[in-house]
Design a protein around this motif. Structure first.
Motif, short mmCIF file in Angstrom:
data_model
loop_
_atom_site.label_atom_id
_atom_site.label_comp_id
_atom_site.label_asym_id
_atom_site.label_seq_id
_atom_site.Cartn_x
_atom_site.Cartn_y
_atom_site.Cartn_z
N ARG A 26 10.02 -25.26 18.12
CA ARG A 26 9.69 -23.84 18.25
C ARG A 26 8.21 -23.66 18.63
O ARG A 26 7.42 -23.06 17.92
N PRO A 27 7.84 -24.20 19.81
CA PRO A 27 6.43 -24.21 20.20
C PRO A 27 5.95 -22.89 20.80
O PRO A 27 6.74 -22.10 21.36
N ASP A 28 4.65 -22.66 20.70
CA ASP A 28 4.02 -21.54 21.41
C ASP A 28 3.93 -21.84 22.90
O ASP A 28 4.03 -20.94 23.74
N VAL A 29 3.69 -23.10 23.23
CA VAL A 29 3.55 -23.54 24.62
C VAL A 29 4.45 -24.75 24.84
O VAL A 29 4.41 -25.71 24.07
N VAL A 30 5.24 -24.68 25.89
CA VAL A 30 5.97 -25.84 26.40
C VAL A 30 5.27 -26.29 27.67
O VAL A 30 5.01 -25.48 28.57
N LEU A 31 4.93 -27.58 27.75
CA LEU A 31 4.36 -28.17 28.96
C LEU A 31 5.41 -29.04 29.63
O LEU A 31 6.19 -29.71 28.95
N ALA A 32 5.39 -29.03 30.97
CA ALA A 32 6.31 -29.89 31.72
C ALA A 32 5.71 -30.19 33.08
O ALA A 32 4.78 -29.52 33.53
N MET A 33 6.27 -31.19 33.73
CA MET A 33 5.89 -31.50 35.10
C MET A 33 6.46 -30.43 36.01
O MET A 33 7.44 -29.76 35.67
N HIS A 34 5.82 -30.23 37.16
CA HIS A 34 6.24 -29.12 38.03
C HIS A 34 7.52 -29.46 38.78
O HIS A 34 7.69 -30.58 39.27
N PRO A 35 8.46 -28.50 38.87
CA PRO A 35 9.74 -28.78 39.53
C PRO A 35 9.71 -28.68 41.05
O PRO A 35 10.72 -28.98 41.70
N GLU A 36 8.57 -28.26 41.63
CA GLU A 36 8.50 -28.12 43.08
C GLU A 36 7.80 -29.32 43.71
O GLU A 36 6.79 -29.80 43.19
N ARG A 37 8.29 -29.77 44.84
CA ARG A 37 7.70 -30.91 45.54
C ARG A 37 6.35 -30.53 46.13
O ARG A 37 6.18 -29.44 46.68
N ASN A 38 5.38 -31.44 45.99
CA ASN A 38 4.04 -31.25 46.52
C ASN A 38 3.96 -32.00 47.85
O ASN A 38 3.81 -33.23 47.88
N TRP A 39 4.05 -31.27 48.96
CA TRP A 39 4.06 -31.91 50.27
C TRP A 39 2.68 -32.42 50.67
O TRP A 39 2.57 -33.26 51.56
N SER A 40 1.61 -31.92 50.03
CA SER A 40 0.26 -32.40 50.34
C SER A 40 0.01 -33.78 49.76
O SER A 40 -0.82 -34.54 50.29
N ARG A 41 0.68 -34.11 48.66
CA ARG A 41 0.53 -35.42 48.04
C ARG A 41 1.88 -35.79 47.41
O ARG A 41 2.11 -35.57 46.23
N ILE A 42 2.76 -36.31 48.24
CA ILE A 42 4.14 -36.51 47.81
C ILE A 42 4.25 -37.51 46.67
O ILE A 42 5.22 -37.51 45.91
N GLN A 43 3.23 -38.38 46.50
CA GLN A 43 3.27 -39.33 45.39
C GLN A 43 3.28 -38.62 44.04
O GLN A 43 3.69 -39.21 43.03
N ALA A 44 2.83 -37.37 44.00
CA ALA A 44 2.88 -36.60 42.75
C ALA A 44 4.28 -36.08 42.47
O ALA A 44 4.53 -35.54 41.38
N SER A 45 5.19 -36.24 43.43
CA SER A 45 6.52 -35.63 43.32
C SER A 45 7.62 -36.68 43.22
O SER A 45 8.62 -36.63 43.92
N HIS A 46 7.40 -37.65 42.36
CA HIS A 46 8.46 -38.62 42.03
C HIS A 46 9.71 -37.83 41.64
O HIS A 46 9.63 -36.80 40.97
N PRO A 47 10.90 -38.26 42.08
CA PRO A 47 12.12 -37.52 41.73
C PRO A 47 12.29 -37.27 40.24
O PRO A 47 12.80 -36.21 39.83
N ASP A 48 11.87 -38.22 39.41
CA ASP A 48 11.95 -37.99 37.96
C ASP A 48 11.01 -36.87 37.52
O ASP A 48 11.31 -36.13 36.57
#
Length: 250
Positions: A110-132
């Motif tokens: 029951r957190p105040d903030v949930v953090l997660a990786m971004h669900p959109e692909r980063n075309w400027s640096r695709i290495q940041a957008s591993h499918p996982d």
């Protein structure tokens, strides 16, 4: 521009990542800041990390090693409990079974903030957008809305006493630049963040090069978001889910 009001009190945080070390690269400075302010911070690592590393000779030990690295890094940050979902590294998928496990965990914490990786692909640096990474963001997004707050979603959880819960804030790290809307000055937490990253030595054959790169990225973040010269910053796409400024129901 920022959507997170200055002075907002954060008491409890649940941070999700696809792999061990993702949180430390993306948000360890901000999490260390919150920990120092008294917040309870928990992690959830979704995959077993078994496809990482560089040693072909000991693949069976990779998962245990990376889990121990993540525990040591969390201790540096000040985070508490770590939940390991154990999904196969490289095969994380946004299916109802995994979403249900995330709904269960969010309703427990029951957190105040949930953090997660971004669900959109980063075309400027695709290495940041591993499918996982993308799957992590999609799974958490589906869980946060509407499943966590819908009393009729996953009724077996409610039957066990895990009632619906409205998440106030969803913070994404690793966002494409056009999505960034909030920067956190982590200059005071920089050494702690770098120390947490260095714990993941099994993933980084050139620790000094990694250190220089991370410092550069963080300084560039600060400059891009008009923070004072010489500062370091982590950047996020912050989404208000259930706040005084949001309208629910449609």
């Amino acid at each position: 521009m920022t959507v997170f009001p200055e002075g907002t009190r954060v008491n409890r945080v649940l941070a999700f990542a696809a792999h061990p070390d993702d949180i430390d690269f993306g948000a360890a400075g901000t999490l260390a800041k919150w920990c120092a302010q008294g917040a309870e911070v928990s992690y959830c690592i979704m995959t077993d990390g078994g496809a990482g590393g560089f040693d072909p000779g000991d693949r069976d030990g990779v998962t245990a090693l990376r889990s121990s690295e993540q525990r040591a890094a969390a201790d540096i940050v000040g985070a508490g409990e770590i939940h390991f979902l154990g999904e196969k590294d490289g095969f994380l998928a946004a299916n109802h079974e995994v979403v249900g496990r995330v709904v269960e965990l969010i309703r427990q914490v029951r957190p105040d903030v949930v953090l997660a990786m971004h669900p959109e692909r980063n075309w400027s640096r695709i290495q940041a957008s591993h499918p996982d990474h993308l799957a992590c963001g999609e799974i958490v997004t589906r869980a946060v809305y509407p499943a966590v707050e819908n009393p009729f979603a996953y009724p077996e959880l409610a039957a066990r006493g895990l009632e619906a819960f409205k998440v106030p804030w969803l913070w994404f790290y690793g966002a494409p630049r056009e999505r960034e809307n909030h920067a956190v000055d982590i200059t005071a937490e920089l050494d702690r963040k770098l120390a947490a990253i260095r714990v993941h030595a099994s993933q980084h054959p050139d620790l000094e090069g990694m250190d220089r790169s991370v410092r550069g990225f963080l300084q560039e973040n600060a400059q891009r978001h008009s923070l004072p010269a010489g500062t370091s910053a982590e950047v996020f796409h912050v989404v208000g889910v259930n706040t005084p400024a949001t309208i629910a129901g449609f």
